[in-house]
Design an enzyme around this catalytic site. Structure first.
Site, PDB file in Angstrom:
ATOM      1  N   ASP A   1     -17.849  55.513  65.371  1.00 55.92           N
ATOM      2  CA  ASP A   1     -17.146  55.474  63.963  1.00 55.92           C
ATOM      3  C   ASP A   1     -16.478  53.978  63.771  1.00 55.92           C
ATOM      4  O   ASP A   1     -16.489  53.730  62.541  1.00 55.92           O
ATOM      5  CB  ASP A   1     -16.201  56.519  64.098  1.00 55.92           C
ATOM      6  CG  ASP A   1     -16.553  57.739  63.221  1.00 55.92           C
ATOM      7  OD1 ASP A   1     -17.260  57.725  61.991  1.00 55.92           O
ATOM      8  OD2 ASP A   1     -15.899  58.918  63.483  1.00 55.92           O
TER       9      ASP A   1
ATOM     10  N   LYS B   1     -25.213  65.244  60.541  1.00 52.82           N
ATOM     11  CA  LYS B   1     -25.119  64.287  61.668  1.00 52.82           C
ATOM     12  C   LYS B   1     -25.982  64.763  62.850  1.00 52.82           C
ATOM     13  O   LYS B   1     -26.848  64.214  63.509  1.00 52.82           O
ATOM     14  CB  LYS B   1     -23.809  64.115  62.166  1.00 52.82           C
ATOM     15  CG  LYS B   1     -22.953  63.374  60.903  1.00 52.82           C
ATOM     16  CD  LYS B   1     -21.568  63.072  61.245  1.00 52.82           C
ATOM     17  CE  LYS B   1     -20.669  62.415  59.901  1.00 52.82           C
ATOM     18  NZ  LYS B   1     -19.431  62.120  60.408  1.00 52.82           N
TER      19      LYS B   1
ATOM     20  N   GLN C   1     -14.484  64.376  63.888  1.00 51.11           N
ATOM     21  CA  GLN C   1     -14.579  64.533  62.385  1.00 51.11           C
ATOM     22  C   GLN C   1     -13.276  64.436  61.947  1.00 51.11           C
ATOM     23  O   GLN C   1     -12.353  65.141  62.496  1.00 51.11           O
ATOM     24  CB  GLN C   1     -15.421  65.682  62.208  1.00 51.11           C
ATOM     25  CG  GLN C   1     -15.794  65.889  60.642  1.00 51.11           C
ATOM     26  CD  GLN C   1     -16.678  64.562  60.189  1.00 51.11           C
ATOM     27  OE1 GLN C   1     -17.532  64.258  60.891  1.00 51.11           O
ATOM     28  NE2 GLN C   1     -16.528  64.506  58.670  1.00 51.11           N
TER      29      GLN C   1
HETATM   30  N1  GUN Z   1     -14.547  61.991  57.486  1.00 53.25           N
HETATM   31  C1  GUN Z   1     -15.080  61.526  56.528  1.00 53.25           C
HETATM   32  N2  GUN Z   1     -15.808  60.625  56.716  1.00 53.25           N
HETATM   33  C2  GUN Z   1     -15.863  60.277  58.015  1.00 53.25           C
HETATM   34  C3  GUN Z   1     -16.490  59.323  58.966  1.00 53.25           C
HETATM   35  O1  GUN Z   1     -16.983  58.493  58.529  1.00 53.25           O
HETATM   36  N3  GUN Z   1     -16.263  59.498  60.189  1.00 53.25           N
HETATM   37  C4  GUN Z   1     -15.558  60.869  60.818  1.00 53.25           C
HETATM   38  N4  GUN Z   1     -15.271  60.900  62.072  1.00 53.25           N
HETATM   39  N5  GUN Z   1     -14.894  61.664  59.733  1.00 53.25           N
HETATM   40  C5  GUN Z   1     -14.922  61.425  58.420  1.00 53.25           C
END
Ligand code: GUN
Length: 284
Positions: A121, A54, A98
């Site tokens: 998100d 990311k 996350q």
């Molecule tokens: N963990 C797995 N997929 C995601 C996501 O799309 N966003 C976040 N914040 N954590 C994750």
């Protein structure tokens, strides 16, 4: 006949290039760059890889990445305090915590503290409500990335029978709602579903998001179905989807590979959401 491969890597590249171009135009116009803050708690190897990807994608698009790596001993109050601080910062337009978080931290409480305007998100209850009401604000990245793939390949959605395997807040539930808003007929299956194979075999569009390696076999897929594999399972060190790709690709009309399907789209949609959030916050 083999299925057409739905190339998420290629589609994600197109999305990222569009974001990059828009960011460049903003900077040329004298704007400050958009910023995305990512908080990672603990040492989960998969999460570390996702967070690194990311950050790299942000920098490539001209978005400033602010990464916060916190030990898994962090208290809930410390994490909330970081999020509140980020909410107040003008150089941070998007905030992502996350998941999963350690068990002593209540994820729902943390997600509710994120400013809904910075919730890239799309997990804040405000944005979940907006999605359900079809009054779109910031959409969860994985299902919106899947919609982007379906649209790129002009897969008909209206009137299609869509079956989603998995009812998670991150993928299954928002996926069902997005497909419903596009006039598909939705069935959501999960661990307690009876006759999963039979239900799945009725799907024109089958989304596998349960997190079980090769759960979806050829017998569970209708001839000519479009199969979307959200699975990211490690099997003997190898990244493996929820779909038995070899066998299913003989029956499906279209299929996403793992890796190179849905995964790259999630990152691309995060950048898109960060730019959307930036524009809403700055009016640019
Ligand atoms: N963990 C797995 N997929 C995601 C996501 O799309 N966003 C976040 N914040 N954590 C994750």
């Amino acid at each position: 006949m083999g299925a057409t491969i739905l190339d998420g890597k290629k589609v994600s590249q197109l999305v990222k290039e569009k974001v990059k171009k828009e960011v460049r135009e903003l900077l040329e116009g004298g704007a400050t760059p958009p910023g995305l803050a990512v908080a990672l708690v603990g040492e989960d190897p998969a999460s570390k890889i996702y967070v690194r990807k990311k950050g790299e994608a942000c920098e490539e698009a001209g978005i400033t990445s602010h990464q916060y790596n916190l030990p898994d001993t962090v208290t809930q109050e410390e994490l909330l305090s970081l999020v509140r601080d980020l909410n107040g910062r003008e150089d941070v337009n998007g905030i992502l915590v996350q998941l999963p978080l350690p068990s002593h931290v209540d994820s729902k409480t943390v997600l509710e503290v994120v400013d809904p305007l910075k919730d890239v998100d799309g997990f804040h209850p405000y944005n979940v409500g907006k999605l359900v009401a079809n009054d779109v604000n910031l959409l969860p990245c994985t299902p919106s990335g899947i919609m982007e793939i379906l649209d790129h390949y002009r897969i008909p959605i209206e009137g299609a029978d869509a079956v989603i395997i998995g009812r998670s807040d991150i993928v299954g539930k928002p996926m069902a709602i997005m497909l419903m808003h596009r006039h598909a007929t939705i069935t959501v299956c999960h661990s307690r579903t009876r006759n999963l194979a039979q239900v799945a075999a009725g799907a024109d569009i089958l989304v596998a998001a349960l997190g079980k390696a090769r759960l979806v076999t050829a017998e569970m897929v209708k001839e000519g179905a479009v199969v979307i594999d959200v699975g990211m399972n490690r099997v003997e060190g190898k990244l493996t989807g929820d779909v038995d790709f070899e066998a299913v690709s003989e029956k499906a009309s279209h299929i996403t590979p793992v890796p190179g399907g849905v995964g790259p789209m999630t990152v691309a949609m995060l950048l898109k959401n960060t730019l959307t959030a930036y524009r809403k916050q700055t009016g640019r």
